[in-house]
Scaffold this motif. Sequence first.
Motif, PDB file in Angstrom:
ATOM      1  N   SER A 140       0.816  -1.216   0.000  1.00  0.00           N
ATOM      2  CA  SER A 140       0.000   0.000   0.000  1.00  0.00           C
ATOM      3  C   SER A 140       0.851   1.267   0.000  1.00  0.00           C
ATOM      4  N   GLU A 141       2.153   1.116   0.201  1.00  0.00           N
ATOM      5  CA  GLU A 141       3.051   2.283   0.228  1.00  0.00           C
ATOM      6  C   GLU A 141       3.072   2.967  -1.137  1.00  0.00           C
ATOM      7  N   GLY A 142       2.697   2.260  -2.145  1.00  0.00           N
ATOM      8  CA  GLY A 142       2.691   2.854  -3.478  1.00  0.00           C
ATOM      9  C   GLY A 142       3.962   2.501  -4.227  1.00  0.00           C
ATOM     10  N   GLY A 143       4.021   2.930  -5.461  1.00  0.00           N
ATOM     11  CA  GLY A 143       5.186   2.644  -6.271  1.00  0.00           C
ATOM     12  C   GLY A 143       5.088   1.258  -6.871  1.00  0.00           C
ATOM     13  N   ASP A 144       5.973   1.006  -7.790  1.00  0.00           N
ATOM     14  CA  ASP A 144       5.946  -0.296  -8.438  1.00  0.00           C
ATOM     15  C   ASP A 144       6.824  -1.292  -7.683  1.00  0.00           C
ATOM     16  N   ALA A 145       6.845  -2.520  -8.183  1.00  0.00           N
ATOM     17  CA  ALA A 145       7.601  -3.585  -7.518  1.00  0.00           C
ATOM     18  C   ALA A 145       9.086  -3.247  -7.448  1.00  0.00           C
ATOM     19  N   TRP A 146       9.624  -2.625  -8.511  1.00  0.00           N
ATOM     20  CA  TRP A 146      11.044  -2.280  -8.507  1.00  0.00           C
ATOM     21  C   TRP A 146      11.352  -1.274  -7.393  1.00  0.00           C
ATOM     22  N   GLU A 147      10.494  -0.264  -7.208  1.00  0.00           N
ATOM     23  CA  GLU A 147      10.718   0.722  -6.152  1.00  0.00           C
ATOM     24  C   GLU A 147      10.646   0.062  -4.780  1.00  0.00           C
ATOM     25  N   LYS A 197      11.379  -2.994  -4.151  1.00  0.00           N
ATOM     26  CA  LYS A 197      12.606  -3.789  -4.026  1.00  0.00           C
ATOM     27  C   LYS A 197      13.797  -2.899  -3.648  1.00  0.00           C
ATOM     28  N   VAL A 198      13.893  -1.729  -4.254  1.00  0.00           N
ATOM     29  CA  VAL A 198      14.981  -0.799  -3.910  1.00  0.00           C
ATOM     30  C   VAL A 198      14.895  -0.446  -2.426  1.00  0.00           C
ATOM     31  N   LEU A 199      13.707  -0.096  -1.966  1.00  0.00           N
ATOM     32  CA  LEU A 199      13.534   0.240  -0.548  1.00  0.00           C
ATOM     33  C   LEU A 199      13.916  -0.938   0.340  1.00  0.00           C
ATOM     34  N   ALA A 200      13.492  -2.129  -0.035  1.00  0.00           N
ATOM     35  CA  ALA A 200      13.817  -3.318   0.762  1.00  0.00           C
ATOM     36  C   ALA A 200      15.315  -3.610   0.746  1.00  0.00           C
ATOM     37  N   ASP A 201      15.958  -3.432  -0.414  1.00  0.00           N
ATOM     38  CA  ASP A 201      17.397  -3.706  -0.533  1.00  0.00           C
ATOM     39  C   ASP A 201      18.238  -2.764   0.327  1.00  0.00           C
ATOM     40  N   PHE A 202      17.755  -1.554   0.551  1.00  0.00           N
ATOM     41  CA  PHE A 202      18.544  -0.576   1.291  1.00  0.00           C
ATOM     42  C   PHE A 202      18.138  -0.467   2.757  1.00  0.00           C
ATOM     43  N   THR A 203      17.345  -1.437   3.252  1.00  0.00           N
ATOM     44  CA  THR A 203      16.944  -1.401   4.657  1.00  0.00           C
ATOM     45  C   THR A 203      17.404  -2.643   5.390  1.00  0.00           C
ATOM     46  N   GLN A 250      16.489  -4.113   9.461  1.00  0.00           N
ATOM     47  CA  GLN A 250      15.878  -3.936  10.776  1.00  0.00           C
ATOM     48  C   GLN A 250      15.212  -2.571  10.920  1.00  0.00           C
ATOM     49  N   GLY A 251      14.473  -2.179   9.889  1.00  0.00           N
ATOM     50  CA  GLY A 251      13.705  -0.945   9.969  1.00  0.00           C
ATOM     51  C   GLY A 251      14.481   0.331   9.730  1.00  0.00           C
ATOM     52  N   ARG A 252      15.754   0.246   9.381  1.00  0.00           N
ATOM     53  CA  ARG A 252      16.567   1.436   9.139  1.00  0.00           C
ATOM     54  C   ARG A 252      17.245   1.323   7.782  1.00  0.00           C
ATOM     55  N   LEU A 253      17.564   2.483   7.222  1.00  0.00           N
ATOM     56  CA  LEU A 253      18.310   2.496   5.966  1.00  0.00           C
ATOM     57  C   LEU A 253      19.762   2.138   6.240  1.00  0.00           C
ATOM     58  N   GLU A 297      21.690   7.636  -8.932  1.00  0.00           N
ATOM     59  CA  GLU A 297      20.649   8.668  -8.904  1.00  0.00           C
ATOM     60  C   GLU A 297      19.240   8.085  -8.898  1.00  0.00           C
ATOM     61  N   THR A 298      18.967   7.085  -9.707  1.00  0.00           N
ATOM     62  CA  THR A 298      17.626   6.524  -9.815  1.00  0.00           C
ATOM     63  C   THR A 298      17.193   5.885  -8.500  1.00  0.00           C
ATOM     64  N   LYS A 299      18.060   5.082  -7.905  1.00  0.00           N
ATOM     65  CA  LYS A 299      17.733   4.446  -6.625  1.00  0.00           C
ATOM     66  C   LYS A 299      17.660   5.481  -5.508  1.00  0.00           C
ATOM     67  N   ARG A 300      18.550   6.470  -5.539  1.00  0.00           N
ATOM     68  CA  ARG A 300      18.518   7.518  -4.523  1.00  0.00           C
ATOM     69  C   ARG A 300      17.174   8.252  -4.556  1.00  0.00           C
ATOM     70  N   LEU A 301      16.649   8.520  -5.759  1.00  0.00           N
ATOM     71  CA  LEU A 301      15.355   9.197  -5.880  1.00  0.00           C
ATOM     72  C   LEU A 301      14.211   8.377  -5.286  1.00  0.00           C
ATOM     73  N   VAL A 302      14.286   7.067  -5.398  1.00  0.00           N
ATOM     74  CA  VAL A 302      13.267   6.209  -4.784  1.00  0.00           C
ATOM     75  C   VAL A 302      13.272   6.428  -3.269  1.00  0.00           C
ATOM     76  N   ILE A 303      14.461   6.395  -2.682  1.00  0.00           N
ATOM     77  CA  ILE A 303      14.600   6.589  -1.238  1.00  0.00           C
ATOM     78  C   ILE A 303      14.140   8.002  -0.848  1.00  0.00           C
ATOM     79  N   LEU A 304      14.535   8.999  -1.609  1.00  0.00           N
ATOM     80  CA  LEU A 304      14.174  10.384  -1.285  1.00  0.00           C
ATOM     81  C   LEU A 304      12.678  10.624  -1.403  1.00  0.00           C
ATOM     82  N   ARG A 305      12.040  10.036  -2.404  1.00  0.00           N
ATOM     83  CA  ARG A 305      10.582  10.184  -2.522  1.00  0.00           C
ATOM     84  C   ARG A 305       9.885   9.530  -1.335  1.00  0.00           C
ATOM     85  N   TRP A 306      10.435   8.403  -0.878  1.00  0.00           N
ATOM     86  CA  TRP A 306       9.878   7.748   0.309  1.00  0.00           C
ATOM     87  C   TRP A 306      10.002   8.679   1.514  1.00  0.00           C
TER      88      TRP A 306
END
Length: 176
Positions: free
Chosen positions: A86-93, A95-101, A103-106, A113-122
């Motif tokens: 429900s957080e929104g975004g597509d599966a790739w976004e 996955k990026v969020l999951a890959d960079f977390t 235990q609940g932290r980044l 740049e593309t992956k950084r923008l996913v994190i920044l939009r979050w």
Amino acid sequence: MFKALADESRLKIIGLLATRERSVEELATALKLKPPTVSHHLATLREIGLVSMRAEGTTHLYGFQPERLRELNRRLAPEKLAIPDSEGGDAWERKVLADFTEQGRLKGIPVGETKRLVILRWFARKFEPGRRYPELEVNAIIAEFINDYASVRRYLVDHHLMERRAGVYWRVDTAE
């Protein structure tokens, strides 16, 4: 609380008290301030629950109460970094969020740049549209998820996801 913490001397007092209890005289000497000035700052910090006082003979010792900051942190950002569908975004976004977390932290800020923008939009979605945030509050919200809040704050402004003026930040409408 933010108003009380906006004073540089009070922040220095908290920094000194974080290591051990101290008297007014010790704090005054360390900060090169007059004891009545230190007493005034301590009274403000006691009022908001960040500092406690105990008597030891005729001396009053002051100590830092970190629980109060933890409570504020929980109120400002109660959830950990969750990436539900429900957080929104597509599966790739997601996955990026999951890959960079972890235990609940980044784990870090992506270099690409593309992956950084996913994190920044979050991160931008953590701020309510139309609401103004003092810098300390922005720092506290970001610090719940990564220690390097200054870089994230700068990236949010540089990528036009947030605006900043005179130490006040607000989300840009395109952050959705």
